[in-house]
Each structure stands twice: as structure tokens, then as C-alpha cells.
Design an enzyme around this catalytic site. Structure first.
Site, mmCIF file in Angstrom:
data_model
loop_
_atom_site.group_PDB
_atom_site.id
_atom_site.type_symbol
_atom_site.label_atom_id
_atom_site.label_comp_id
_atom_site.label_asym_id
_atom_site.label_seq_id
_atom_site.Cartn_x
_atom_site.Cartn_y
_atom_site.Cartn_z
ATOM 1 N N CYS A 1 -4.651 13.404 39.372
ATOM 2 C CA CYS A 1 -3.860 14.680 40.166
ATOM 3 C C CYS A 1 -4.336 14.748 41.140
ATOM 4 O O CYS A 1 -3.491 16.140 41.607
ATOM 5 C CB CYS A 1 -5.665 15.974 39.665
ATOM 6 S SG CYS A 1 -6.000 15.561 37.693
ATOM 7 N N CYS B 1 -0.437 13.200 30.785
ATOM 8 C CA CYS B 1 -1.515 14.531 30.623
ATOM 9 C C CYS B 1 -0.005 15.905 30.748
ATOM 10 O O CYS B 1 -0.825 17.184 29.995
ATOM 11 C CB CYS B 1 -1.556 14.831 32.051
ATOM 12 S SG CYS B 1 -1.456 15.418 33.180
#
Ligand code: FES
Length: 154
Positions: A108, A38
Site C-alpha cells: 500500500c 487487491c
């Protein structure tokens, strides 16, 4: 067609009003981790006193809103704690403290766990300390994520 992702109130709060943003000059330990998939990068700074208490903790995150929220809450969770307590911070605990994360954003929280561990590793290295259970940081969190996925731990 894009799908709308729902976030908890806590995630939105930490995203809109992140705690402990910034840098610490001459930090006791600094950890930077990224996810090549990402492209997000997280850096955690620790100020640790002579009794191994985390006096202060700051972060800088170049990434998505969930990464900002996970780094913000992770700094709150380890501030005032000992090095050994901080080492026990898991991505699951980060998710729980945020009231959960959507599945596509679970990685995350892994970034936050790994950034804290990387900063602790840097602290240990600078002070020639061996901290039981502390592993060397990985450059790309994506590899760790795949490992955790295989182990069914994320
Ligand atoms: Fe990768 Fe958030 S999308 S850290």
C-alpha cells in the site's frame, strides 16, 4: 480463520482522519495507479508553482485503510516541497512516517510512492520538462511490487 492485523496509532489516525482528501481543479499534475491483485486505486493531484514548489496536494483513494493512510501521509510529506524533493519520496519513508505497516500492507505504501511519481510525470509531460530520475508510471503496481520483492527492497 482470519487473522487480525495490528496497525500503528499513526496509521489509525490517518485512516480515520485522512488529510488532503479531494481533487484539485486544473491540477499541474495528476497521477493514478492501481494494484490489480487487491483492486485498490490511488489518485494524487499536485498544484505546482512556477518555482517547482508543490503548493497543494490532494488525493482520492479507492482502497484499503492502509492505502488511505499512506496516501494521506504522502500528501503531507510532499506539500511545500520541491518537485525534486517529492521525487525522492520512497515507500520506506512513507512506512516509517506511519510507524510501520504490517507485511501484508507494505504494498500500500508502494502505491503512494508510485502515485506521487505518476503525478510528477504528468506535470513534467504537460510542461515539456525532463526531470532527472523520473521514470514513466506503471499501470499495475503489482508488477513493480514483484520487482521490488525480488530486489529485497520492500
Ligand atoms: Fe492493496 Fe492496500 S490492500 S493497496
Amino acid at each position: 480463520m482470519s487473522q487480525i492485523i495490528e496497525y500503528s496509532e499513526k496509521v489509525m489516525d490517518h485512516f480515520s482522519n485522512p488529510r488532503n482528501v479531494g481533487e484539485i481543479e486544473n491540477a499541474s499534475g495528476v497521477g493514478t495507479v492501481g494494484n490489480a491483485k487487491c483492486g485498490d486505486i490511488m489518485r494524487i493531484y499536485l498544484d505546482i508553482d512556477e518555482n517547482q514548489y508543490i503548493r497543494d496536494c490532494k488525493f482520492k483513494t479507492f482502497g484499503c485503510g492502509a492505502a488511505v493512510a499512506t496516501s494521506s501521509i504522502a500528501t503531507e510529506m510532499i506539500k511545500g516541497k520541491t518537485v525534486n524533493e517529492a521525487l525522492k519520496l520512497t515507500n520506506k519513508a512513507v512506512q516509517e512516517a506511519l510507524g510501520g505497516l504490517p507485511p501484508v500492507k507494505v504494498h500500500c505504501s508502494l502505491l503512494a510512492e508510485e502515485a506521487v511519481h505518476a503525478a510528477l510525470w504528468d506535470y513534467a509531460k504537460k510542461n515539456h520538462l525532463e526531470i532527472e530520475g523520473l521514470k514513466p508510471p506503471v499501470d499495475d503496481i503489482d508488477e513493480t511490487e514483484q520487482f521490488y520483492e525480488m530486489a529485497g527492497e520492500v
